[in-house]
Design an enzyme around this catalytic site. Structure first.
Site, PDB file in Angstrom:
ATOM      1  N   LYS A  80      13.193  17.892  70.087  1.00  0.00           N
ATOM      2  CA  LYS A  80      14.216  16.866  69.872  1.00  0.00           C
ATOM      3  C   LYS A  80      15.629  17.406  70.031  1.00  0.00           C
ATOM      4  CE  LYS A  80      10.722  14.311  68.476  1.00  0.00           C
ATOM      5  NZ  LYS A  80      10.142  13.213  69.245  1.00  0.00           N
ATOM      6  N   ILE A 103      14.047   7.656  68.929  1.00  0.00           N
ATOM      7  CA  ILE A 103      15.482   7.679  68.619  1.00  0.00           C
ATOM      8  C   ILE A 103      15.998   9.107  68.492  1.00  0.00           C
ATOM      9  CG2 ILE A 103      17.246   6.928  66.980  1.00  0.00           C
ATOM     10  CD1 ILE A 103      15.453   4.574  66.252  1.00  0.00           C
ATOM     11  N   ASN A 148       5.237   1.078  57.529  1.00  0.00           N
ATOM     12  CA  ASN A 148       4.816   2.278  56.816  1.00  0.00           C
ATOM     13  C   ASN A 148       5.351   2.242  55.386  1.00  0.00           C
ATOM     14  OD1 ASN A 148       7.552   3.637  56.809  1.00  0.00           O
ATOM     15  ND2 ASN A 148       7.218   3.470  59.021  1.00  0.00           N
TER      16      ASN A 148
END
Length: 403
Positions: A346, A312, A213
């Protein structure tokens, strides 16, 4: 009005010091300039005098005012000193306490915060003696404006270019904005252990092609420097970038390539960490099979199967105990909605959102426009600014909140 003492030594990059004087003056700083004898082989005192509207100092023994010792008074006058360019010779003299000209005498006689912008041939820069001299100065509290990579006067394309004047100006503005925190030990980050991820990841398809990216890593690197300046012990886990590796004594750098490598590096450090800034743009998918030989061109369409990479940020949220977790959300639409959803999914303490659909900010740009979304529903809009300044603003917002 802040006062800058600019010390110019004898390298070809001295021409940049004229531009730096102009930018500092236009930004509202009062600038006084010192030139070494060798610097005057490249630039003239008159150029700096015309731009700064102040006297230029070239001789230790030429006292403009008999009521004061000039090289002592100048150091006391300044709010910050910038040595740009700093040659290998000047760095060597300063690290060994030699004071045989106007600049080195002033630097040895002052306690004013000093920034050093090295500029030299890449082999001179990488020489063990030069690296040792810079390490000595860093340990003594001098702040370095790391040289960039590019075309050098010697013909090499390598590291050794003096930092650009605009970036030096930005660093000074950040320094003065942070001064109450940076120059004291009462920052809430002092002595804490921080982990920062930065840059993109690379997911190999074959030995030639990969999925990645546009992330530049600039905000992660800026956060690492800002945290280290406030006394934190920083682990920077970086994907591939074109940025110069931080050389701050408080920063440990771990270089990785893939999402899996970044995941393993973060996991290995997580238990000992107090605060995490998950600023890397990690690939969500990786080829299900990485080919060992180049995929040859074929007729018709090509279908490639991808699999999910480790999430992650989600892992960190699920396994945090005492850690404070700061995530980033680079979005192109529904920015606030997606940031709030990410906070919940998250289990983060903060999500910092930005609109990467705006081509004037984000990824490769030096600027961005962040909004901080806290788990307690507090929202702080930081506004558009340079990433260096935004890193300071992020830490300012967290100083009294993260603990």
């Amino acid at each position: 009005m802040k006062r800058i003492l600019l010390a110019v030594s004898g390298g070809i990059a001295a021409y940049k010091a004229i531009d730096l004087t102009s930018k500092l003056t236009q930004a509202g700083y009062e600038v006084r300039v010192m030139l070494t004898e060798n610097a005057q082989e490249f630039v003239t005192p008159l150029a700096f005098q015309a731009i700064s509207r102040n006297p230029v100092y070239t001789n230790t023994f030429k006292e403009e005012n008999p009521a004061e010792i000039q090289h002592v008074a100048l150091g006391d006058w300044a709010d910050a000193i910038v040595v740009a360019p700093a040659t290998a010779n000047l760095i060597a003299k300063l690290s060994n306490g030699i004071a045989d000209d106007m600049i080195t005498s002033t630097l040895l006689a002052t306690e004013t915060p000093t920034f050093i912008a090295p500029a030299m041939n890449v082999h001179m820069y990488e020489n063990n003696r030069t690296q040792h001299n810079m390490a000595v100065l860093k340990s003594d509290g001098y702040q370095f404006l790391e040289p960039g990579e590019g075309y050098l006067a010697c013909g090499y394309v390598a590291k050794g270019r003096m930092e650009e004047p605009l970036q030096i100006l930005t660093r000074l503005e950040t320094f003065f904005n942070e001064e109450p925190v940076t120059n004291h030990t009462h920052s809430s980050f002092a002595g804490k252990r921080a982990l920062v991820t930065a840059g993109p990841t690379i997911e190999e398809l074959d030995p030639v092609r990969y999925l990645s990216n546009h992330s530049s890593g600039k905000i992660g690197y800026a956060l690492s420097e800002a945290l280290a300046d406030r006394g934190a012990k920083v682990t920077l886990v970086s994907g591939p970038t074109h940025l110069a590796q931080p050389e701050h004594a408080n920063i440990e750098v771990i270089q990785v390539q893939s999402a899996e490598e970044m995941f393993e590096a973060v996991k290995s450090k997580y238990k000992q960490i107090d605060i995490v800034f998950k600023a890397a743009a990690v690939s969500d998918y990786t080829p299900a099979e990485a080919l060992t030989h180049k995929l040859k061109k074929q007729d018709g369409e090509l279908a490639v199967t991808f699999k999910r990479t480790p999430d992650i940020l989600k892992y960190l949220g699920e396994h945090k105990t005492h850690q404070y977790l700061v995530g980033f959300a680079a979005e192109t639409q529904h920015i606030t909605e997606y940031a709030q959803q990410k906070l919940q999914k998250k289990n983060a303490n903060v999500i910092i959102a930005n609109n990467v659909g705006d081509k004037s900010i984000g990824f490769s740009s030096d600027d961005n426009d962040y909004t901080m979304h806290f788990a307690n529903q507090e929202v702080i809009a930081l506004g558009k600014d340079t990433k260096i300044s935004l890193a300071a603003k992020i830490l300012d917002a967290l100083e009294t909140r993260w603990q």
